[in-house]
Design a protein around this motif. Structure first.
Motif, PDB file in Angstrom:
ATOM      1  N   THR A  32       2.656 123.494 113.701  1.00  0.00           N
ATOM      2  CA  THR A  32       3.516 124.256 112.802  1.00  0.00           C
ATOM      3  C   THR A  32       4.993 124.002 113.101  1.00  0.00           C
ATOM      4  OG1 THR A  32       1.832 125.991 112.627  1.00  0.00           O
ATOM      5  CG2 THR A  32       4.063 126.568 111.971  1.00  0.00           C
ATOM      6  N   ALA A  33       5.344 123.985 114.381  1.00  0.00           N
ATOM      7  CA  ALA A  33       6.753 123.800 114.751  1.00  0.00           C
ATOM      8  C   ALA A  33       7.284 122.442 114.333  1.00  0.00           C
ATOM      9  CB  ALA A  33       6.902 123.979 116.261  1.00  0.00           C
ATOM     10  N   ALA A  34       6.426 121.423 114.348  1.00  0.00           N
ATOM     11  CA  ALA A  34       6.894 120.067 114.060  1.00  0.00           C
ATOM     12  C   ALA A  34       7.422 119.923 112.640  1.00  0.00           C
ATOM     13  CB  ALA A  34       5.766 119.065 114.302  1.00  0.00           C
ATOM     14  N   TRP A  35       6.837 120.631 111.696  1.00  0.00           N
ATOM     15  CA  TRP A  35       7.347 120.537 110.327  1.00  0.00           C
ATOM     16  C   TRP A  35       8.766 121.085 110.238  1.00  0.00           C
ATOM     17  CZ3 TRP A  35       4.925 117.242 107.576  1.00  0.00           C
ATOM     18  CH2 TRP A  35       3.539 117.080 107.680  1.00  0.00           C
ATOM     19  N   THR A  36       9.074 122.127 111.007  1.00  0.00           N
ATOM     20  CA  THR A  36      10.418 122.699 110.942  1.00  0.00           C
ATOM     21  C   THR A  36      11.456 121.771 111.558  1.00  0.00           C
ATOM     22  OG1 THR A  36      10.290 123.904 113.050  1.00  0.00           O
ATOM     23  CG2 THR A  36       9.406 125.000 111.103  1.00  0.00           C
ATOM     24  N   ARG A  73       2.384 125.432 106.097  1.00  0.00           N
ATOM     25  CA  ARG A  73       2.398 126.858 105.786  1.00  0.00           C
ATOM     26  C   ARG A  73       3.273 127.208 104.593  1.00  0.00           C
ATOM     27  NH1 ARG A  73      -1.341 126.228 108.479  1.00  0.00           N
ATOM     28  NH2 ARG A  73      -1.817 127.037 110.555  1.00  0.00           N
ATOM     29  N   THR A  74       4.177 126.330 104.169  1.00  0.00           N
ATOM     30  CA  THR A  74       5.133 126.653 103.113  1.00  0.00           C
ATOM     31  C   THR A  74       5.281 125.476 102.157  1.00  0.00           C
ATOM     32  OG1 THR A  74       7.069 125.760 104.267  1.00  0.00           O
ATOM     33  CG2 THR A  74       6.454 128.059 104.766  1.00  0.00           C
ATOM     34  N   GLY A  75       5.928 125.763 101.020  1.00  0.00           N
ATOM     35  CA  GLY A  75       6.257 124.686 100.096  1.00  0.00           C
ATOM     36  C   GLY A  75       7.226 123.694 100.701  1.00  0.00           C
ATOM     37  N   ARG A  76       8.081 124.154 101.604  1.00  0.00           N
ATOM     38  CA  ARG A  76       8.989 123.233 102.286  1.00  0.00           C
ATOM     39  C   ARG A  76       8.196 122.236 103.131  1.00  0.00           C
ATOM     40  NH1 ARG A  76      10.657 128.169 103.010  1.00  0.00           N
ATOM     41  NH2 ARG A  76      10.195 128.232 105.255  1.00  0.00           N
ATOM     42  N   ALA A 116      10.723 124.724  96.384  1.00  0.00           N
ATOM     43  CA  ALA A 116      11.278 123.753  97.326  1.00  0.00           C
ATOM     44  C   ALA A 116      11.727 122.484  96.606  1.00  0.00           C
ATOM     45  CB  ALA A 116      10.239 123.419  98.402  1.00  0.00           C
ATOM     46  N   LEU A 117      10.931 122.031  95.650  1.00  0.00           N
ATOM     47  CA  LEU A 117      11.304 120.838  94.884  1.00  0.00           C
ATOM     48  C   LEU A 117      12.594 121.080  94.109  1.00  0.00           C
ATOM     49  CD1 LEU A 117       7.767 119.842  93.541  1.00  0.00           C
ATOM     50  CD2 LEU A 117       9.163 118.460  95.075  1.00  0.00           C
TER      51      LEU A 117
END
Length: 345
Positions: free
Chosen positions: A37-41, A274-277, A322-323
């Motif tokens: 999860t952290a890696a996407w941020t 977890r998110t659209g981002r 997000a798009l």
């Protein structure tokens, strides 16, 4: 739909502790589980400005199947632990959201029954020590309308889970446990044959006549070898942090695999989305679609089919936002320019 953290908390409150931990837990010290999860941020975005985003399109196509968005349902085991209808509810919610279900070999409902209520679906498979069991399941899936097979390649043995209490504490009737794989022991059901190799991609393709994707790929050399042996797609995955703890996060592994494939086949990714981002980040790094597992389980546990549909609809709507904020009007227009170079690790 509740934010992910609130949805997870509600599922925790509703589920027996052993079931929640079975779904939520990871291997070892859960370092990979957390880092997924952290890696996407850590992926920084470079939005475009002054683009017309009055209408944003998320619809896409994957191996000939039209989809409402690039968000698919990952294979996860034993849905009847989370809801009395099990995979039947998951299949209906997925269909209603316009998504695609990857049905686990360890489903708690029969393939034929799930297929009867599902939209487009693929079957996740292991190459079991007794290949006759794999053959029989694949043949049933083909007869029931599966559109592809997903070979899980990262389970020659089972990773030890930090929160594992053993199957005895899971309230799972024997008929649910062995819904599709009678003849296996509980231990055998959890892992593939330790002698499975890339050659088995050919075997499954010839046996089924279906495209075969390989799940669990984290390296460029493995990606190229899968292609050489006939894979129709790859899924960058570390099994949701449930196998080798300390394995690279999927966000960090994705660019290497995408580069190795060089557009020859679609690359998908799961783990920590977890998110659209996060969906936007994955597409910008070269994925054609993402798969989500635990969010769907929490939706199932809190709302059955409606809960599953709600999770997928919420992710699609968040992807639209997000798009738009990134200045992109269509998922097909997402490119690597949206990701900042030299992202911190």
């Amino acid at each position: 739909m509740l934010p992910y953290e609130a949805l997870e908390a509600e599922a925790r409150a509703r589920l027996p502790e052993a079931v929640f931990d079975y779904y939520a837990g990871g291997a070892g010290d859960e370092a990979t589980l957390v880092d997924n999860t952290a890696a996407w941020t850590r992926v920084r975005l470079r939005p475009r400005v002054l683009r017309d985003v009055s209408s944003v399109r998320t619809a896409t196509e994957l191996l000939g199947t039209p989809l409402a968005s690039p968000v698919l349902v990952a294979p996860t085991a034993f849905h009847s632990l989370g809801h009395p209808e099990g995979e039947l509810a998951t299949a209906r919610g997925t269909r209603e959201a316009g998504s695609l279900l990857v049905l686990s070999s360890r489903a708690s409902r029969k393939v034929e029954d799930v297929a009867a209520v599902a939209g487009p679906w693929w079957l996740q498979v292991y190459v079991f020590k007794d290949r006759g069991l794999t053959r029989a399941l694949v043949q049933r899936a083909v007869a029931s309308g599966a559109r592809a097979l997903v070979l899980t390649g990262d389970t020659p043995v089972v990773g030890r889970k930090r929160r594992d209490r053993g199957d005895a504490e899971l309230p799972l009737p024997e008929e649910d446990f062995l819904a599709n794989l009678e003849g296996l022991t509980r231990r055998e059901l959890a892992e593939q044959a330790s002698d499975a190799t890339f050659v088995d991609i050919h075997w499954l393709r010839d046996l089924s006549g279906l495209p075969v994707l390989v799940k669990g790929v984290l390296r460029s050399d493995d990606a190229r070898e899968c292609l050489r042996h006939g894979a129709s797609g790859l899924i960058v995955s570390n099994h949701g942090g449930r196998q080798l703890d300390g394995a690279v996060s999927t966000a960090d592994a994705l660019p290497e695999v995408v580069e190795a494939v060089d557009n020859a086949v679609p690359v998908l990714v799961d783990g920590g989305v977890r998110t659209g981002r996060d969906v936007l980040r994955a597409l910008a790094l070269g994925a054609r679609a993402v798969l989500v597992g635990r969010p769907v389980l929490w939706g199932l546990a809190t709302g059955g089919a409606d809960g599953v549909r709600g999770v997928l609809d919420a992710l699609r709507e968040d992807t639209v936002r997000a798009l738009a904020l990134a200045g992109v009007s269509d998922v097909s227009a997402v490119g690597p320019d949206l990701v900042a170079p030299n992202r911190p690790r």
